[in-house]
Design a protein around this motif. Sequence first.
Motif, PDB file in Angstrom:
ATOM      1  N   LEU A  65       0.827  -1.209   0.000  1.00 16.21           N
ATOM      2  CA  LEU A  65       0.000   0.000   0.000  1.00 16.21           C
ATOM      3  C   LEU A  65       0.860   1.259   0.000  1.00 16.21           C
ATOM      4  N   VAL A  66       1.941   1.244   0.785  1.00 14.84           N
ATOM      5  CA  VAL A  66       2.845   2.401   0.816  1.00 14.84           C
ATOM      6  C   VAL A  66       3.414   2.658  -0.577  1.00 14.84           C
ATOM      7  N   ALA A  67       3.705   1.585  -1.316  1.00 17.51           N
ATOM      8  CA  ALA A  67       4.258   1.738  -2.664  1.00 17.51           C
ATOM      9  C   ALA A  67       3.280   2.428  -3.611  1.00 17.51           C
ATOM     10  N   SER A  68       1.989   2.394  -3.270  1.00 25.07           N
ATOM     11  CA  SER A  68       0.978   3.027  -4.135  1.00 25.07           C
ATOM     12  C   SER A  68       0.756   4.488  -3.800  1.00 25.07           C
ATOM     13  N   GLY A  69       1.378   4.993  -2.736  1.00 22.79           N
ATOM     14  CA  GLY A  69       1.307   6.416  -2.417  1.00 22.79           C
ATOM     15  C   GLY A  69      -0.092   6.892  -2.109  1.00 22.79           C
ATOM     16  N   ASP A  70      -0.449   8.041  -2.651  1.00 19.29           N
ATOM     17  CA  ASP A  70      -1.742   8.664  -2.339  1.00 19.29           C
ATOM     18  C   ASP A  70      -2.931   7.818  -2.756  1.00 19.29           C
ATOM     19  N   ASP A  71      -2.760   6.946  -3.757  1.00 17.91           N
ATOM     20  CA  ASP A  71      -3.873   6.081  -4.161  1.00 17.91           C
ATOM     21  C   ASP A  71      -4.315   5.198  -3.001  1.00 17.91           C
ATOM     22  N   SER A  72      -3.348   4.773  -2.178  1.00 23.11           N
ATOM     23  CA  SER A  72      -3.697   3.904  -1.044  1.00 23.11           C
ATOM     24  C   SER A  72      -4.480   4.680   0.020  1.00 23.11           C
ATOM     25  N   ILE A  73      -4.204   5.993   0.144  1.00 21.37           N
ATOM     26  CA  ILE A  73      -4.952   6.804   1.103  1.00 21.37           C
ATOM     27  C   ILE A  73      -6.426   6.853   0.721  1.00 21.37           C
ATOM     28  N   ALA A  74      -6.710   6.993  -0.562  1.00 21.44           N
ATOM     29  CA  ALA A  74      -8.100   7.006  -1.022  1.00 21.44           C
ATOM     30  C   ALA A  74      -8.775   5.677  -0.725  1.00 21.44           C
ATOM     31  N   ALA A  75      -8.051   4.575  -0.955  1.00 25.56           N
ATOM     32  CA  ALA A  75      -8.615   3.245  -0.682  1.00 25.56           C
ATOM     33  C   ALA A  75      -8.874   3.066   0.809  1.00 25.56           C
ATOM     34  N   LEU A  76      -7.962   3.554   1.631  1.00 28.83           N
ATOM     35  CA  LEU A  76      -8.155   3.443   3.071  1.00 28.83           C
ATOM     36  C   LEU A  76      -9.353   4.262   3.534  1.00 28.83           C
ATOM     37  N   ARG A  77      -9.498   5.450   2.995  1.00 31.73           N
ATOM     38  CA  ARG A  77     -10.637   6.288   3.381  1.00 31.73           C
ATOM     39  C   ARG A  77     -11.960   5.569   3.159  1.00 31.73           C
ATOM     40  N   SER A  78     -12.065   4.920   2.015  1.00 36.93           N
ATOM     41  CA  SER A  78     -13.341   4.310   1.649  1.00 36.93           C
ATOM     42  C   SER A  78     -13.661   3.067   2.475  1.00 36.93           C
ATOM     43  N   GLN A  79     -12.632   2.415   3.025  1.00 34.69           N
ATOM     44  CA  GLN A  79     -12.860   1.150   3.730  1.00 34.69           C
ATOM     45  C   GLN A  79     -12.517   1.199   5.213  1.00 34.69           C
ATOM     46  N   PHE A  80     -11.989   2.320   5.676  1.00 35.13           N
ATOM     47  CA  PHE A  80     -11.440   2.362   7.031  1.00 35.13           C
ATOM     48  C   PHE A  80     -12.478   1.966   8.076  1.00 35.13           C
ATOM     49  N   GLY A  81     -13.681   2.481   7.949  1.00 30.24           N
ATOM     50  CA  GLY A  81     -14.703   2.214   8.954  1.00 30.24           C
ATOM     51  C   GLY A  81     -15.094   0.754   9.044  1.00 30.24           C
ATOM     52  N   SER A  82     -14.909  -0.010   7.970  1.00 34.88           N
ATOM     53  CA  SER A  82     -15.293  -1.422   7.986  1.00 34.88           C
ATOM     54  C   SER A  82     -14.189  -2.330   8.500  1.00 34.88           C
ATOM     55  N   LEU A  83     -12.997  -1.775   8.724  1.00 34.65           N
ATOM     56  CA  LEU A  83     -11.881  -2.595   9.201  1.00 34.65           C
ATOM     57  C   LEU A  83     -11.989  -2.810  10.703  1.00 34.65           C
ATOM     58  N   PRO A  84     -11.595  -3.996  11.182  1.00 37.67           N
ATOM     59  CA  PRO A  84     -11.528  -4.194  12.632  1.00 37.67           C
ATOM     60  C   PRO A  84     -10.416  -3.318  13.226  1.00 37.67           C
ATOM     61  N   PHE A  85     -10.448  -3.132  14.554  1.00 39.04           N
ATOM     62  CA  PHE A  85      -9.512  -2.208  15.175  1.00 39.04           C
ATOM     63  C   PHE A  85      -8.059  -2.616  14.932  1.00 39.04           C
ATOM     64  N   SER A  86      -7.761  -3.914  15.001  1.00 42.86           N
ATOM     65  CA  SER A  86      -6.384  -4.372  14.791  1.00 42.86           C
ATOM     66  C   SER A  86      -5.875  -3.970  13.409  1.00 42.86           C
ATOM     67  N   ALA A  87      -6.759  -4.034  12.387  1.00 39.31           N
ATOM     68  CA  ALA A  87      -6.361  -3.642  11.037  1.00 39.31           C
ATOM     69  C   ALA A  87      -6.235  -2.126  10.924  1.00 39.31           C
ATOM     70  N   GLN A  88      -7.095  -1.408  11.647  1.00 37.67           N
ATOM     71  CA  GLN A  88      -6.980   0.052  11.644  1.00 37.67           C
ATOM     72  C   GLN A  88      -5.635   0.501  12.219  1.00 37.67           C
ATOM     73  N   ARG A  89      -5.186  -0.181  13.276  1.00 39.85           N
ATOM     74  CA  ARG A  89      -3.873   0.133  13.867  1.00 39.85           C
ATOM     75  C   ARG A  89      -2.760  -0.039  12.833  1.00 39.85           C
ATOM     76  N   GLN A  90      -2.883  -1.097  12.028  1.00 41.88           N
ATOM     77  CA  GLN A  90      -1.893  -1.308  10.956  1.00 41.88           C
ATOM     78  C   GLN A  90      -2.018  -0.213   9.900  1.00 41.88           C
ATOM     79  N   ALA A  91      -3.247   0.103   9.549  1.00 37.16           N
ATOM     80  CA  ALA A  91      -3.478   1.020   8.433  1.00 37.16           C
ATOM     81  C   ALA A  91      -2.958   2.427   8.712  1.00 37.16           C
ATOM     82  N   VAL A  92      -3.120   2.932   9.951  1.00 39.27           N
ATOM     83  CA  VAL A  92      -2.730   4.314  10.221  1.00 39.27           C
ATOM     84  C   VAL A  92      -1.212   4.518  10.148  1.00 39.27           C
ATOM     85  N   SER A  93      -0.452   3.418  10.213  1.00 35.21           N
ATOM     86  CA  SER A  93       1.002   3.582  10.102  1.00 35.21           C
ATOM     87  C   SER A  93       1.405   4.064   8.713  1.00 35.21           C
TER      88      SER A  93
END
Length: 546
Positions: free
Chosen positions: A94-122
């Motif tokens: 995801l980091v390799a995709s740059g800003d595109d990954s931020i858009a993907a995270l925005r759209s799915q962040f709320g559906s991720l469990p907390f453990s995955a959210q902790r990974q995602a915010v890094s």
Amino acid sequence: MSSNNAMLDAVNELLHHDNFDLQIAAVRVLGATQMLDDRAVKSMCDLLAHSANVELHAAIIDTFRAKPHPLALKYLVQSLARDSGNAARALTALVASGDDSIAALRSQFGSLPFSAQRQAVSIISLIRTAAAHQFFIDLCHTQDSELLREMIRLFRENFSRYRQPEIADLHGKLTDALKDPRAKAAATALSTFIIALGIAGSVNDYAALLPFLSNNYPLIVRRHALGSLANFNYSTTRHKELFDAVLDILGENEYDGLVRYAVAVLNNFNLRRQNNDQIRALLDNKHLGVRVYAVKNLATVDSVANAETVLKIWHTSRESPLRDAAVAALRAMPSSVAVILRHLEEFTGHAEAYELVQILSSHANRINDEKAKELFDRMYALYQKRHEESYQLYRSALAHLRGEVLLKEVCALAQKEQKSKNWAGVGDILRIIDHTELLTPELRFDLAIAQLKTSKLNRARTARDADPCLDNFKWFLRETEKGLTPKLLANKSLTPEELLYLGFHFAEQMNAERRFGLEMLKALREKYDKTEVGKTADKKLKSEGY
């Protein structure tokens, strides 16, 4: 071209094979050749979504990391949640995709469990783009405190990687966020922005943080504002408004609630002489930590008045942190030398006296010859009056501060007494440096001679055991056995009776001491054979078997 298409068709077919090994091989071929068409990407995304094979997932994620594709982002985000074995791989992709990954995270962040959210915010502190920073700001408005703490931890951990343009972008967004009405109504979000500004900001941000010290804000916000302000260094002239505001907080009731953090900010101020009255006023504060701060910082204005105050606190306080602060201040204040010396005789307790002497040792370079001589004269006057405790204080202080002056003055007085053959006076003066490192072998010899000259020469064993001169001669025999007998025989100040006393005593001892005693008795028997000394030496030698 047709051969490449044929190969791509064949490889795509293998992606749908039932054999995992063949599927993995196909993914690796696609990754190595980077011949990814939409059909291959869709097939690999389906495998990420539906296959349970961890090794296959790893191969697919590695391929998308090497060749990012927007269609894969949704599935990579999902891998953070459903594929714990490859979550770190998916994060890297995801980091390799740059800003595109931020858009993907925005759209799915709320559906991720907390453990995955902790990974995602890094990803935010790893990508460090304007979009990532805005995502951070937006999350602060919507997420709970635990996730915000995790974001701050990651931000702090990765901040050293930030380049100046990235810091500038984040800094601008944070200062804007502090003005957002949504933040001012939510203590958790506001605290997060304040903490982040303390990491990414500079001393120039004190004005942006200063309003949040007001008691109009919740305690947690005020505490975090102080914590961020404590990251920078200040001047009481340029930042007087902040200095005064923090001083006001010291009057709050709970030390751990807020006052402790205010003290941390004050520790970063470069105090000036005009702040002395403000600091002295803090000595009456109800919080021990504030009083400790005040005592330490009285040293910033070196004056006799401050030194007197600190010495009194050191003497009267029973609170160890306050006494330790007083010691540190006295060590730092040149004025403390005169103050301590003025009051030295008042502190007769051994522990207190020793601590004062140690403090004075910090100022040895400030004691010139004139002051050292004055100190010696005061010590010697007390010594002559046999004020033992006070004398010992001055002697210890002078030995630590200017030992060479103490030695010089003692030698001068001893030589004067030697010239007049006042052996009691010689011994009395040299006793000042007895049992110290200043007593050289030459001076020890002079002391031993003086003590021998004033000895009662009582040859009874109990009397000899209490005679200090014999201990000094014993020291010479222990350190160097040779040459002592002829040196003593050549000393014109010694009488045959005094030499007999030494020979008589040491002949009864063992090893080097016995050899010395017998040698002395033989020399006396030969030299004074017709006298009572020679006869007594002969009698003693016979009793010892010679």
